[in-house]
Design an enzyme around this catalytic site. Structure first.
Site, PDB file in Angstrom:
ATOM      1  N   HIS A  54      38.006  37.665  61.912  1.00  0.00           N
ATOM      2  CA  HIS A  54      39.423  37.388  61.656  1.00  0.00           C
ATOM      3  C   HIS A  54      39.648  36.928  60.216  1.00  0.00           C
ATOM      4  O   HIS A  54      40.642  37.279  59.597  1.00  0.00           O
ATOM      5  CB  HIS A  54      39.905  36.320  62.646  1.00  0.00           C
ATOM      6  CG  HIS A  54      41.390  36.163  62.683  1.00  0.00           C
ATOM      7  ND1 HIS A  54      42.228  37.124  63.206  1.00  0.00           N
ATOM      8  CD2 HIS A  54      42.203  35.161  62.267  1.00  0.00           C
ATOM      9  CE1 HIS A  54      43.480  36.716  63.101  1.00  0.00           C
ATOM     10  NE2 HIS A  54      43.498  35.528  62.538  1.00  0.00           N
ATOM     11  N   HIS A 100      49.182  38.512  66.245  1.00  0.00           N
ATOM     12  CA  HIS A 100      48.908  37.287  67.008  1.00  0.00           C
ATOM     13  C   HIS A 100      48.657  37.702  68.451  1.00  0.00           C
ATOM     14  O   HIS A 100      49.302  37.217  69.376  1.00  0.00           O
ATOM     15  CB  HIS A 100      50.064  36.290  66.876  1.00  0.00           C
ATOM     16  CG  HIS A 100      49.602  34.937  66.436  1.00  0.00           C
ATOM     17  ND1 HIS A 100      50.082  33.765  66.942  1.00  0.00           N
ATOM     18  CD2 HIS A 100      48.647  34.565  65.544  1.00  0.00           C
ATOM     19  CE1 HIS A 100      49.475  32.734  66.380  1.00  0.00           C
ATOM     20  NE2 HIS A 100      48.597  33.202  65.520  1.00  0.00           N
ATOM     21  N   HIS A 102      45.695  37.775  70.582  1.00  0.00           N
ATOM     22  CA  HIS A 102      44.966  36.965  71.563  1.00  0.00           C
ATOM     23  C   HIS A 102      45.778  35.752  72.028  1.00  0.00           C
ATOM     24  O   HIS A 102      45.880  35.509  73.223  1.00  0.00           O
ATOM     25  CB  HIS A 102      43.598  36.546  71.012  1.00  0.00           C
ATOM     26  CG  HIS A 102      42.599  37.673  70.996  1.00  0.00           C
ATOM     27  ND1 HIS A 102      42.832  38.853  70.317  1.00  0.00           N
ATOM     28  CD2 HIS A 102      41.379  37.806  71.572  1.00  0.00           C
ATOM     29  CE1 HIS A 102      41.782  39.659  70.492  1.00  0.00           C
ATOM     30  NE2 HIS A 102      40.895  39.046  71.244  1.00  0.00           N
ATOM     31  N   ASP A 273      49.316  28.962  52.369  1.00  0.00           N
ATOM     32  CA  ASP A 273      49.580  28.605  53.758  1.00  0.00           C
ATOM     33  C   ASP A 273      48.281  28.186  54.440  1.00  0.00           C
ATOM     34  O   ASP A 273      47.225  28.751  54.178  1.00  0.00           O
ATOM     35  CB  ASP A 273      50.166  29.865  54.426  1.00  0.00           C
ATOM     36  CG  ASP A 273      50.050  29.860  55.929  1.00  0.00           C
ATOM     37  OD1 ASP A 273      50.271  28.802  56.532  1.00  0.00           O
ATOM     38  OD2 ASP A 273      49.745  30.923  56.496  1.00  0.00           O
TER      39      ASP A 273
END
EC number: 6.3.5.3
Length: 739
Positions: A54, A100, A102, A273
């Protein structure tokens, strides 16, 4: 787990505790070599999240390198929070799409909501004001109660977050197929606008500069979210609910305004972020990109839970948080600025020259790791790839046209297939008019948002027919990019660039990796031909439930530039007497089509084919005709074929229908899904000019009869359908299935 209870480095190795965190034996040995010692528990955690698929793309990087990422308008390609493309007049568009999946499978409302929150932060961390949201969603069949629940909650989560934050959700797509039953896909896209001089990077320059934490406090939510996203879903995934973060859109709205004000200050050096892997990724990446190090004092992290360990603080994925680097001595200005918005801004560290990420807690050094090792030195795997067994079988099939007894009944049935049916039930929950800049609202080929203070607009869309990609990943990859561009062109826009969200199964399976490689090959070729470089994106692997993978779904998010808002074109018919044209030839292509799935209950055979040079030529002709003011309506021919496209153009109008004549075998003429086709209407007085500019065939005209009538070449009526009845069937399909 308190610090006292954390396993020591020897236990981590001997008991293979690292494996539970997602590191392989070889990876743990690499960490040992990099550090010259065994890592402690916190350090093992840092590597496990930063080296997850990821965060590191360790399985997909060799494939991603094939994408064309540069172009004369590209100001920022992959590697920062979001990509940036020049739109003239010192302005640029910033956009990115992320998954998004999972979290949404486990906790659909919060999973979808925080997906929206995260992608918005990626855009405003670049210095841009977010102006629009889109989403691309995939679910199982709506007959299943579990799918209904996921669908309703995901849409509510997107609406809840987007509406509260005041950014319009203007478009997207929803498709339904059995393979997504256990693993829905939730891809969110955000588009922002920026002036060139305001572009900010996530980089920690300047030794001695101050590292500050701004925004919401840190809790235990989302710990190991990145690792959770890098494994297959299973029955035990339900227990991982704590790995799903909880979002607060009102906090994020304040964060946007504070950060956009901060960006105007020369005190700001870098901003990023805290997304996947939270504090770990933001600090390691900002240091690594600047060739610097960062020292952080974790006691200063604002915490909303007691007794949090360094491991928990570094791996938390609590929402609405940013890491910033500011010039030394200017900290108080930043604190005051954020206080004005009711937000915390705390000093928690400094930039160093030695390229190390160093963490302190309660007076002790709890981690010391090279920033580059975390951010850049994850192992890259060249996975074995093997052509999927079904592919040769499908390619060898002799395709027969599906048998249709009654064309009108087939058309009505297609209009009620959830993938084709009206998505009004979805977008009526979204505020798509907030900010009052939305020119084309959801439901047409692409959404269009005004660039305030100019005559320009931004056209935007998401596209991917995953059935085609399953049947033929390379061809399907080309089609996904081409269809996105076709939608932009039909709206009067010039395609600029794409962001992608590559949703696939487990890349450790050679047949899945083959799907990834081939679809990226197809997408790359289309991006080169259509001159739409890839400026960023996201990879989501391990989309499987109990060993069954989803269809390969590399979603394309595309933005185009409408040079003058008077060129904006929509799909619905405009007035009786206009001439109806079809561009592009129809072949008996039914592999992966809505008709095939509806009749046979499954898909098989060859996907439709596409010639990218022909696609480009047609798109250029259509766009030039639109810009010359020759086009009344334009609609791309997609799922369901020409009969559905013509019906949709009538359904969108009030009191209009059409009479058209289609050549060739009737079922193919009506329902085949051949590519590179458009349905265009033109005022009668523009007939000559249009036919000179565009290679198109006039097939009929728009009528005031409120009926669509389609003849064959012998002038026999194939079907006549009342537009009000079609609209009722098309609009009622999804609400009816949800009852």
């Amino acid at each position: 787990m308190s610090l006292m209870l954390e396993p020591n480095p020897t236990q981590i190795k001997e008991e293979r505790i690292y494996a539970e965190m997602g590191l392989t034996d070889e990876e743990f040995a690499m960490v040992e070599r990099i550090l010259g010692r065994l890592p402690n528990y916190t350090e093992t955690g840092l590597f496990s999240v930063m080296w997850s698929e990821h965060c590191s793309y360790k399985n997909s990087k060799p494939v991603l390198r094939k994408f064309p990422t540069t172009g004369e308008r590209v100001l920022q390609g992959p590697g920062e929070g979001a990509g940036i493309v020049d739109i003239g007049d010192n302005q640029a568009v910033v956009f990115k799409m992320e998954s998004h999946n999972h979290p949404s499978a486990i906790e659909p409302y919060q999973g979808a909501a925080t997906g929206v929150g995260g992608i918005i932060r990626d855009v405003f961390s670049m210095g841009a004001r977010p102006v629009a949201l889109l989403n691309s969603l995939r679910f199982g069949e709506l007959q299943s109660p579990r799918v209904k629940y996921l669908f309703e909650e995901v849409v509510a989560g997107i609406a809840g977050y987007g509406n509260c934050i005041g950014i319009p959700t203007v478009g997207g797509e929803v498709q339904f197929d059995p393979c997504y039953e256990g693993n829905p896909l939730v891809n969110a896209m955000c588009v922002g606008l920026i002036n060139h001089e305001d572009i900010k990077k996530g980089q920690a320059h300047g030794a001695g500069n101050t590292v500050m934490y701004v925004g919401a406090s840190t809790g235990r939510d989302g710990i190991h979210g990145a690792t959770f996203a890098s494994e297959e879903l299973s029955e035990s995934s339900e227990a991982k609910r704590p790995a799903v973060q909880v979002g607060d859109p009102f906090m994020e709205k304040l964060l946007i305004e504070a950060c956009l004000e901060l960006i105007q200050s020369d005190a700001l050096v870098g901003i990023q972020d805290m997304g996947a892997a939270g504090l770990t990724s933001s600090s390691a990446e900002m240091a690594s990109k600047a060739g610097m190090g960062i020292e952080m004092y974790l006691d200063d992290v604002p915490q909303r839970e007691t007794g949090m360990t360094p491991y928990e603080m570094m791996l938390s994925e609590s929402q609405e948080r940013m890491l910033i680097v500011v010039k030394k001595g200017r900290e108080q200005e930043i604190v005051d600025l954020f206080e004005k918005y009711g937000l915390a801004a705390v000093t928690m560290g400094k930039v160093t020259e030695d390229k190390m990420l160093r963490l302190f807690h309660k007076g002790e050094k709890v981690a010391e790791v090279p920033a580059d090792a975390l951010a850049e030195e994850a192992p890259i795997y060249h996975k074995p790839s093997k052509e999927a067994a079904y592919f040769a079988e499908f390619q060898a099939m002799k395709m027969e046209t599906p048998k249709v007894e009654n064309y009108k009944e087939a058309l009505f049935a297609l209009l009620q297939q959830p993938t084709i049916a009206s998505k009004e039930w979805v977008y009526d929950q979204y505020d798509y008019q907030v900010r009052t800049s939305t020119v084309v609202t959801p439901g047409s080929d692409a959404a269009v948002v005004r660039v305030r203070g100019t005559e320009k607009g931004l056209a935007m869309t998401t596209d991917c027919n995953s059935r085609y990609i399953y049947l033929d990943p390379e061809m399907g990859g080309k089609i996904a990019v081409a269809e996105a561009a076709r939608n932009i062109v039909c709206s009067g826009g010039e395609p600029l660039a794409i962001t992608d969200c590559l949703n696939f199964g487990n890349p450790e399976k050679p047949e899945i990796f083959w799907q990834i490689e081939k679809s990226v090959d197809g997408m790359s070729e289309a991006c080169r031909t259509l001159q739409t470089p890839v400026i960023g994106g996201n990879v989501s692997m391990y989309n499987e439930r109990s060993g069954e993978a989803v269809y390969p779904t590399p979603t394309v998010g595309m933005v185009g530039l409408v040079h003058d808002l008077k060129h904006v074109t929509t799909q619905e018919f405009k007035q009786a007497g206009d001439l109806v044209y079809v561009i592009g030839e129809t072949k008996a292509e039914f592999g992966g089509s809505e008709l095939q799935k509806m009749i046979h209950g499954k898909i098989f055979g060859q996907s439709p084919s596409i010639d990218l040079d022909v696609e480009l030529k047609r798109q250029k002709q259509v766009l030039e005709a639109i810009q010359a003011g020759l086009v009344q309506s334009a609609h791309d021919v997609a799922e369901g074929g020409l009969a559905v496209a013509i019906s949709e153009s009538a359904i969108g109008a009030k009191g209009l229908g059409a009479t058209v004549k289609l050549d060739g075998e009737a079922t193919a003429a009506l329902f085949a899904e051949s590519q590179s086709r458009f349905v265009i209407t033109v005022k009668r007085e523009n007939k000559e000019a249009f036919e000179k500019a565009v290679e198109a065939i006039q097939v009929g005209e728009v009528t005031s009869t409120n009926e669509v009538t389609i003849h064959n070449e012998e002038n026999e009526v194939l079907l006549t359908a009342n537009v009000d009845e079609m609209r009722k069937a098309w609009k009622g399909a999804i609400p009816c299935l949800l009852k």
